[in-house]
Design a protein around this motif. Structure first.
Motif, PDB file in Angstrom:
ATOM      1  N   UNK A  89       0.801  -1.218   0.000  1.00  0.00           N
ATOM      2  CA  UNK A  89       0.000   0.000   0.000  1.00  0.00           C
ATOM      3  C   UNK A  89       0.837   1.272   0.000  1.00  0.00           C
ATOM      4  N   UNK A  90       2.082   1.159   0.417  1.00  0.00           N
ATOM      5  CA  UNK A  90       2.907   2.357   0.470  1.00  0.00           C
ATOM      6  C   UNK A  90       3.242   2.883  -0.923  1.00  0.00           C
ATOM      7  N   UNK A  91       3.492   1.974  -1.836  1.00  0.00           N
ATOM      8  CA  UNK A  91       4.009   2.423  -3.128  1.00  0.00           C
ATOM      9  C   UNK A  91       2.973   2.615  -4.205  1.00  0.00           C
ATOM     10  N   UNK A  92       1.709   2.504  -3.864  1.00  0.00           N
ATOM     11  CA  UNK A  92       0.678   2.591  -4.906  1.00  0.00           C
ATOM     12  C   UNK A  92      -0.369   3.635  -4.526  1.00  0.00           C
ATOM     13  N   UNK A  93      -1.200   3.966  -5.533  1.00  0.00           N
ATOM     14  CA  UNK A  93      -2.212   4.989  -5.296  1.00  0.00           C
ATOM     15  C   UNK A  93      -3.250   4.503  -4.300  1.00  0.00           C
ATOM     16  N   UNK A  94      -3.699   3.307  -4.527  1.00  0.00           N
ATOM     17  CA  UNK A  94      -4.749   2.797  -3.655  1.00  0.00           C
ATOM     18  C   UNK A  94      -4.833   1.287  -3.822  1.00  0.00           C
ATOM     19  N   UNK A  95      -5.354   0.651  -2.807  1.00  0.00           N
ATOM     20  CA  UNK A  95      -5.526  -0.802  -2.864  1.00  0.00           C
ATOM     21  C   UNK A  95      -6.985  -1.128  -2.554  1.00  0.00           C
ATOM     22  N   UNK A  96      -7.558  -1.917  -3.402  1.00  0.00           N
ATOM     23  CA  UNK A  96      -8.916  -2.416  -3.138  1.00  0.00           C
ATOM     24  C   UNK A  96      -8.848  -3.937  -3.133  1.00  0.00           C
ATOM     25  N   UNK A  97      -9.376  -4.522  -2.081  1.00  0.00           N
ATOM     26  CA  UNK A  97      -9.328  -5.981  -1.942  1.00  0.00           C
ATOM     27  C   UNK A  97     -10.755  -6.523  -1.933  1.00  0.00           C
ATOM     28  N   UNK A  98     -11.003  -7.462  -2.778  1.00  0.00           N
ATOM     29  CA  UNK A  98     -12.282  -8.172  -2.769  1.00  0.00           C
ATOM     30  C   UNK A  98     -12.004  -9.574  -2.236  1.00  0.00           C
ATOM     31  N   UNK A  99     -12.642  -9.914  -1.125  1.00  0.00           N
ATOM     32  CA  UNK A  99     -12.347 -11.181  -0.463  1.00  0.00           C
ATOM     33  C   UNK A  99     -13.605 -12.048  -0.410  1.00  0.00           C
ATOM     34  N   UNK A 100     -13.445 -13.299  -0.806  1.00  0.00           N
ATOM     35  CA  UNK A 100     -14.560 -14.247  -0.713  1.00  0.00           C
ATOM     36  C   UNK A 100     -14.397 -15.071   0.550  1.00  0.00           C
ATOM     37  N   UNK A 101     -15.333 -14.982   1.495  1.00  0.00           N
ATOM     38  CA  UNK A 101     -15.241 -15.810   2.705  1.00  0.00           C
ATOM     39  C   UNK A 101     -15.572 -17.266   2.368  1.00  0.00           C
ATOM     40  N   UNK A 102     -14.603 -18.135   2.490  1.00  0.00           N
ATOM     41  CA  UNK A 102     -14.786 -19.517   2.020  1.00  0.00           C
ATOM     42  C   UNK A 102     -15.903 -20.259   2.753  1.00  0.00           C
ATOM     43  N   UNK A 103     -16.134 -19.879   4.026  1.00  0.00           N
ATOM     44  CA  UNK A 103     -17.171 -20.589   4.794  1.00  0.00           C
ATOM     45  C   UNK A 103     -18.531 -20.488   4.115  1.00  0.00           C
ATOM     46  N   UNK A 104     -18.761 -19.377   3.429  1.00  0.00           N
ATOM     47  CA  UNK A 104     -20.072 -19.177   2.797  1.00  0.00           C
ATOM     48  C   UNK A 104     -20.216 -19.943   1.488  1.00  0.00           C
ATOM     49  N   UNK A 105     -19.149 -20.558   1.022  1.00  0.00           N
ATOM     50  CA  UNK A 105     -19.231 -21.273  -0.245  1.00  0.00           C
ATOM     51  C   UNK A 105     -19.312 -22.777  -0.049  1.00  0.00           C
ATOM     52  N   UNK A 106     -19.005 -23.218   1.169  1.00  0.00           N
ATOM     53  CA  UNK A 106     -19.032 -24.663   1.404  1.00  0.00           C
ATOM     54  C   UNK A 106     -20.452 -25.175   1.232  1.00  0.00           C
ATOM     55  N   UNK A 107     -20.580 -26.303   0.556  1.00  0.00           N
ATOM     56  CA  UNK A 107     -21.904 -26.762   0.115  1.00  0.00           C
ATOM     57  C   UNK A 107     -22.840 -27.101   1.263  1.00  0.00           C
ATOM     58  N   UNK A 108     -22.276 -27.602   2.368  1.00  0.00           N
ATOM     59  CA  UNK A 108     -23.152 -27.998   3.478  1.00  0.00           C
ATOM     60  C   UNK A 108     -23.092 -26.989   4.630  1.00  0.00           C
TER      61      UNK A 108
END
Lengths: 492, 147
Positions: free
Chosen positions: A420-439
């Motif tokens: 983050x220091x060397x760039x204009x901005x950081x945007x992170x999109x995170x998928x919570x794996x618990x919500x994808x588990x089938x059961x």
């Protein structure tokens, strides 16, 4: 009138034509020999054929009008590649006579997988049933035309194929998520294509209007002076006066494979990645794309703003599949500086896997560079090291967009802190794996706790002065929050 | 195909026509035997063979009782041969087909001697129209074509 090619009309068989010919010979004899007895014989033969035809016509009418035909397609809404079962049932109060075959009339796009498409009927019965399984590779609404029956007269003089019953439809949807939700703790935000956030660009910034804060707005946008003046949170809009170079990092490690087929974490992250590409294309921003597997970078595309480039990136994202889990004992760092380019050719001056610059090597290199091999291998923390090394070699002040999961929160945090220091901005999109588990919906409490833990992690990311959003299956999150709220209401 | 029982039923009137042939003399006896044996053939071929044989043997058939017996047997056998286990042979269908056939037969008997070619042509046209009419009826009722 129906198209002639779609159905054959009542067909007189060879046996029928033979009998008509016998009558014709008798009629000819009557003329040649001047005897009426021959033509009487001809009349008898022809009358006999006529009665047979009359009986067959009545039977065809009975089957097409009086027999109950049910055609069902299950499921009515399917995804590409998902089996679709077509069931046809013929039922009558009396035995159905003359039926020889019953067949499905499938649309051209349907591929037969299993079951009986064409049922041969050998016994007279009051009910017949067939079932066939199909799949579709293309999306859209499709219709199974009415099933067709083939009928034959008792002595085989006439045959007929006729449609019975009605059509049945199926809507095929792409094998991709349709409920991609991006936001914060269940609150959705609109990714909205339009002006990009000039705050994070290196070019000139034009201050825009202020407006009341709405859920999902980054905290960093809050205009504190206006907020103090108005007594409620206000955010300020920014407009960019120049293009914004964007580096998109897509995590497609084995951890992104969590979820049902077509609804994996990677499928949701892919949707966000495609939005980033579309947005960059709309604004004409240079966009680079870096795909990260378990063992390092699997693809590297330098930022440009050409139309073909955006199309190439879309294809790259569509083709992404989770990589295999890391194999132990790899060489510490194997860097292969082979630039991926939209035309699929190796970068001039790049080193090939074959290790020489002979004509033979140059010919083969075109093939060895295809496929999703690794362009840069690392032994551990492939996300962290891949992004670090890429950003450190990138001049300027780009916007960094990272698409990943919460499988290793520490690594994501370290990655964010490191860049983050060397760039204009950081945007992170995170998928919570618990919500994808089938059961995962089986144990609501555990899932809710996991979701809360994820929210804590996302908040930590935000505290690092980056924008962090969850990428979740919207329907599942809605169900989780609704059921959890209901349970808590009951327990009070 | 005809069941054995139906074939046996059709054989009885065919035997009656064979007796008619046998009454005409030794040649008729031989022909009658052949006609009786032709019952194993696909119907209505035995009927056609019987008519050919009758036309060959009888020069002035109308006045002959044996000829009347032959025709009675052949036409009865033809009618019985239509019988089988499947539906569709309703009294109405039989009446229509029977009336049509009788009309053709009557016209033939009355006018064939004077105009054999014309009458034969008229019969062919009438049968063709009948077959086409039933064909269209089947197409319309089955919803394969519009009216």
């Amino acid at each position: 009138m129906r198209s002639p090619g779609s159905l054959r009309v009542m067909h007189a068989t060879r046996g029928c034509w033979t009998l008509l010919g016998v009558g014709g010979v008798l009629a000819l004899l009557s003329v040649v020999l001047e005897s009426s007895l021959y033509v009487i014989g001809a009349i008898g033969v022809w009358a006999w054929v006529l009665v047979e035809q009359l009986r067959f016509a009545r039977n065809v009418r009975t089957v097409t009008q009086d027999v109950t035909v049910t055609q069902t397609v299950s499921p009515g809404v399917a995804r590409t590649g998902q089996p679709v079962i077509v069931t046809i049932e013929l039922e009558s109060t009396d035995p159905i006579h003359g039926l020889t075959t019953l067949e499905v009339t499938a649309p051209l796009a349907a591929t037969h997988l299993d079951g009986t498409e064409r049922l041969g009927v050998e016994t007279t019965a009051a009910a017949h049933q067939l079932s066939a399984t199909y799949e579709f590779d293309v999306t859209g609404p499709f219709e199974f035309d009415p099933p067709r029956v083939a009928l034959e007269s008792p002595r085989g003089l006439f045959t007929e194929r006729a449609p019975v019953g009605s059509t049945a439809g199926v809507r095929v949807e792409p094998n991709a998520p349709t409920d991609v939700a991006v936001g914060e703790q269940g609150n959705r935000i609109s990714l909205g294509v339009g002006e990009h956030d000039a705050e994070i660009g290196s070019g000139a910034i034009t201050l825009g209007e202020t407006r009341p804060y709405v859920a999902g707005d980054p905290q960093s946008r809050i205009d504190w002076k206006t907020t103090a003046r108005q007594g409620e949170p206000y955010v300020r809009e920014y407009e960019a006066a120049s293009s914004l170079e964007t580096l998109l990092f897509v995590d497609h490690r084995s951890s992104t494979s969590v979820g049902a087929d077509g609804r994996r974490a990677l499928d949701y992250l892919r949707s966000v990645g495609l939005w980033v590409v579309d947005n960059a294309a709309t604004l004409g921003d240079p966009l680079g794309c870096y795909t990260i597997g378990d063992d390092g970078l699997t693809g590297r595309t330098q930022p440009t703003a050409e139309t073909a480039h955006y199309e190439y990136l879309r294809t790259t994202l569509h083709d992404l599949e989770p990589t295999q889990e890391r194999a132990r004992g790899l060489a510490s760092v194997e860097v292969r500086e082979m630039q991926s380019r939209p035309d699929g050719q190796p970068q001039p001056g790049g080193h090939s896997q074959l290790g020489s610059d002979s004509a033979f090597e140059r010919t083969l290199s075109a093939y060895t560079t295809h496929g999703r091999g690794y362009v840069e291998r690392v032994t551990e923390q492939s996300l962290f090291r891949s992004i670090q090394s890429t950003v450190s070699r990138t001049p300027g002040n780009p916007w960094i967009v990272v698409l990943t999961t919460d499988t290793d929160p520490t690594e994501v945090l370290e990655t964010v802190r490191g860049i983050r220091q060397g760039v204009a901005h950081v945007t992170v999109f995170v998928a919570p794996t618990a919500l994808f588990e089938t059961d995962s919906l089986g144990d609501l409490d555990a899932l809710y706790d996991s979701y809360q833990a994820f929210e804590g992690f996302r908040t930590k990311l935000v505290s690092e002065h980056v924008d962090a959003y969850e990428v979740v299956p919207g329907e599942r999150v809605d169900a989780l929050l609704a059921r959890t709220a209901a349970q808590r209401e009951v327990s009070r | 195909m005809m069941e054995v029982r139906d074939r046996a039923l059709a054989a009885i009137p065919l035997l009656v026509s064979s007796v008619g042939f046998a009454l005409d003399g030794p040649t008729g006896l031989l022909v009658g035997g052949v006609i009786a044996l032709s019952g194993v053939l696909t119907w209505p071929l035995p009927f056609a063979l019987g008519q050919i044989a009758a036309a060959a043997i009888f020069v002035d058939p109308v006045l002959s009782p044996s000829f009347a017996l032959i025709q009675l047997g052949l036409w009865s056998a033809l009618l019985v041969s239509l019988r089988d286990s499947q539906p569709g042979l309703t009294p109405r269908a039989l009446a229509v087909a029977g009336g049509f056939t009788l009309a053709l037969l009557a016209g033939t008997v009355i006018w064939h001697q004077s105009q054999p070619l014309g009458v034969t042509g008229a019969v062919i046209v009438a049968v063709a129209v009948g077959l086409y009419t039933v064909h269209r009826y089947e197409q319309v009722t089955a919803g394969l074509v519009e009216r």
